[in-house]
Write a protein that holds these residues in place. Structure first.
Motif, short mmCIF file in Angstrom:
data_model
loop_
_atom_site.label_atom_id
_atom_site.label_comp_id
_atom_site.label_asym_id
_atom_site.label_seq_id
_atom_site.Cartn_x
_atom_site.Cartn_y
_atom_site.Cartn_z
N GLU A 123 0.82 -1.21 0.00
CA GLU A 123 0.00 0.00 0.00
C GLU A 123 0.85 1.26 0.00
OE1 GLU A 123 -2.59 -0.25 3.40
OE2 GLU A 123 -3.88 -1.73 2.43
N LEU A 124 2.10 1.16 0.42
CA LEU A 124 2.95 2.33 0.57
C LEU A 124 4.30 2.10 -0.11
CD1 LEU A 124 2.24 3.03 4.35
CD2 LEU A 124 1.29 4.25 2.38
N PRO A 125 5.00 3.18 -0.49
CA PRO A 125 6.35 3.00 -1.02
C PRO A 125 7.22 2.29 0.02
CG PRO A 125 5.57 5.22 -1.44
CD PRO A 125 4.56 4.57 -0.53
N PHE A 126 8.01 1.35 -0.44
CA PHE A 126 8.83 0.50 0.43
C PHE A 126 10.25 0.49 -0.08
CE2 PHE A 126 10.83 -3.58 1.32
CZ PHE A 126 10.66 -3.68 2.68
N ARG A 127 11.20 0.41 0.86
CA ARG A 127 12.61 0.25 0.51
C ARG A 127 13.32 -0.56 1.59
NH1 ARG A 127 16.45 5.22 0.86
NH2 ARG A 127 17.88 3.48 0.91
N TRP A 128 14.41 -1.18 1.18
CA TRP A 128 15.34 -1.82 2.11
C TRP A 128 16.49 -0.86 2.34
CZ3 TRP A 128 13.80 -5.84 4.72
CH2 TRP A 128 12.93 -6.77 4.16
N ALA A 129 16.95 -0.73 3.59
CA ALA A 129 18.06 0.17 3.92
C ALA A 129 19.09 -0.56 4.77
CB ALA A 129 17.55 1.40 4.66
N VAL A 130 20.35 -0.34 4.48
CA VAL A 130 21.43 -0.86 5.32
C VAL A 130 21.66 0.14 6.45
CG1 VAL A 130 22.55 -2.19 3.49
CG2 VAL A 130 23.25 0.19 3.90
N ARG A 131 22.37 -0.28 7.48
CA ARG A 131 22.62 0.56 8.66
C ARG A 131 23.21 1.92 8.30
NH1 ARG A 131 23.11 4.06 11.41
NH2 ARG A 131 24.21 4.31 13.35
N GLU A 132 24.15 1.93 7.39
CA GLU A 132 24.86 3.16 7.04
C GLU A 132 23.96 4.20 6.36
OE1 GLU A 132 27.37 -0.10 7.88
OE2 GLU A 132 25.92 0.03 6.24
N GLU A 133 22.81 3.78 5.84
CA GLU A 133 21.90 4.71 5.18
C GLU A 133 20.97 5.45 6.15
OE1 GLU A 133 20.47 3.17 1.04
OE2 GLU A 133 20.58 1.44 2.42
N LEU A 134 20.81 4.94 7.35
CA LEU A 134 19.79 5.48 8.26
C LEU A 134 19.99 6.96 8.56
CD1 LEU A 134 19.30 2.59 10.85
CD2 LEU A 134 18.05 3.02 8.72
N ASP A 135 21.21 7.39 8.79
CA ASP A 135 21.46 8.79 9.14
C ASP A 135 21.08 9.75 8.02
OD1 ASP A 135 22.29 8.18 11.70
OD2 ASP A 135 24.41 8.06 11.14
N GLY A 136 21.08 9.29 6.79
CA GLY A 136 20.74 10.15 5.67
C GLY A 136 19.26 10.15 5.30
N LEU A 137 18.46 9.36 6.00
CA LEU A 137 17.03 9.29 5.69
C LEU A 137 16.23 10.18 6.63
CD1 LEU A 137 16.64 5.43 5.22
CD2 LEU A 137 16.77 7.19 3.43
N THR A 138 15.14 10.74 6.11
CA THR A 138 14.22 11.50 6.95
C THR A 138 13.40 10.50 7.75
OG1 THR A 138 14.10 13.22 5.27
CG2 THR A 138 12.38 13.23 6.94
N MET A 139 13.77 10.38 9.05
CA MET A 139 13.15 9.40 9.95
C MET A 139 12.97 10.07 11.31
SD MET A 139 15.58 6.05 9.35
CE MET A 139 14.61 4.97 10.37
N PHE A 140 12.12 9.46 12.14
CA PHE A 140 12.05 9.89 13.53
C PHE A 140 13.31 9.41 14.24
CE2 PHE A 140 7.44 9.90 12.54
CZ PHE A 140 7.19 11.23 12.86
N ALA A 141 13.84 10.22 15.14
CA ALA A 141 15.09 9.91 15.83
C ALA A 141 14.99 8.63 16.65
CB ALA A 141 15.51 11.08 16.72
N ASP A 142 13.84 8.39 17.30
CA ASP A 142 13.72 7.18 18.12
C ASP A 142 13.75 5.92 17.27
OD1 ASP A 142 11.17 7.93 17.13
OD2 ASP A 142 10.14 6.96 18.80
N THR A 143 13.15 5.97 16.09
CA THR A 143 13.18 4.81 15.19
C THR A 143 14.60 4.56 14.71
OG1 THR A 143 10.94 5.29 14.46
CG2 THR A 143 12.24 3.83 13.06
N ARG A 144 15.31 5.63 14.34
CA ARG A 144 16.70 5.51 13.89
C ARG A 144 17.57 4.90 14.99
NH1 ARG A 144 17.48 10.41 12.49
NH2 ARG A 144 17.15 10.15 10.27
N LEU A 145 17.39 5.36 16.23
CA LEU A 145 18.19 4.87 17.35
C LEU A 145 17.97 3.37 17.58
CD1 LEU A 145 19.98 5.29 19.89
CD2 LEU A 145 17.87 5.80 21.12
N LEU A 146 16.70 2.95 17.68
CA LEU A 146 16.42 1.54 17.92
C LEU A 146 16.84 0.67 16.74
CD1 LEU A 146 12.97 1.71 19.75
CD2 LEU A 146 15.24 1.40 20.74
N ALA A 147 16.63 1.15 15.52
CA ALA A 147 17.03 0.38 14.34
C ALA A 147 18.54 0.17 14.32
CB ALA A 147 16.57 1.09 13.07
N ALA A 148 19.29 1.22 14.64
CA ALA A 148 20.75 1.10 14.65
C ALA A 148 21.20 0.06 15.68
CB ALA A 148 21.38 2.46 14.96
N ARG A 149 20.57 0.05 16.83
CA ARG A 149 20.92 -0.94 17.86
C ARG A 149 20.54 -2.35 17.41
NH1 ARG A 149 22.35 1.59 22.89
NH2 ARG A 149 23.23 3.56 22.20
#
Length: 177
Positions: A123-149
């Motif tokens: 239903e929505l645009p989807f992508r796969w991202a590696v760890r190194e890409e997270l900082d460059g994506l427009t995301m909520f900070a809490d999601t980025r933090l937990l995903a990195a861990r």
């Protein structure tokens, strides 16, 4: 304050030998997010998590039980997969509530059964991202933090090498130990 139960899922897939996080692009918020949404009447949080992933990403996943207490094998009831975290998030009005309210979000971790296999159109645009890409994506900070861990422990989860102490330590210190 009105509170609504929601479920969201950190979906990981082993894509051509590399662990990646599945993200959806939220149409109203304009951010890359993990799949998730409101728990509907008659659903458990687990049901909602699996439904939302399928609807939003077009994929089926297997929820991964977090480290936690075991239940004796003779326990007579059905067990649901525990969330890894339960958080409260104040949110603006949305399609479920015309006023500011709070999402009580049950956050799960899942592995995609077949990362490149769609069982339906997402239903929505989807992508796969590696760890190194997270900082460059427009995301909520809490999601980025937990995903990195989680990136630090997902190889253990994928291999079935589920050492609770190692996982909990990695989540707490970001894999620095």
């Amino acid at each position: 304050m009105v509170k609504h139960f929601t479920s969201s899922v950190f979906v990981f897939g082993l894509v051509r030998g590399v662990w990646k996080l599945g993200l959806i692009e939220h149409p109203r918020l304009g951010r890359w997010m993990i799949a998730g949404g409101h728990v509907e009447p008659g659903e458990s949080q687990v049901d909602a998590a699996l439904r939302e992933v399928e609807e939003e990403t077009g994929r089926r996943v297997r929820l991964v039980r977090p480290p936690g207490p075991a239940v004796p094998p003779e326990f007579p009831r059905s067990l649901l997969t525990m969330p890894w975290w339960i958080t409260e998030q104040p949110v603006p009005p949305d399609g479920h509530c015309g006023d500011r309210h709070v999402h009580v979000d049950h956050q799960y971790v899942a592995l995609a059964n077949a990362p490149d296999e769609l069982i339906r159109d997402p239903e929505l645009p989807f992508r796969w991202a590696v760890r190194e890409e997270l900082d460059g994506l427009t995301m909520f900070a809490d999601t980025r933090l937990l995903a990195a861990r989680l990136f630090a422990v997902v190889p253990m989860l994928g291999a079935g090498d589920f050492d609770a102490v190692s996982i909990l330590t990695s989540l707490a210190d970001g894999g620095q130990s």
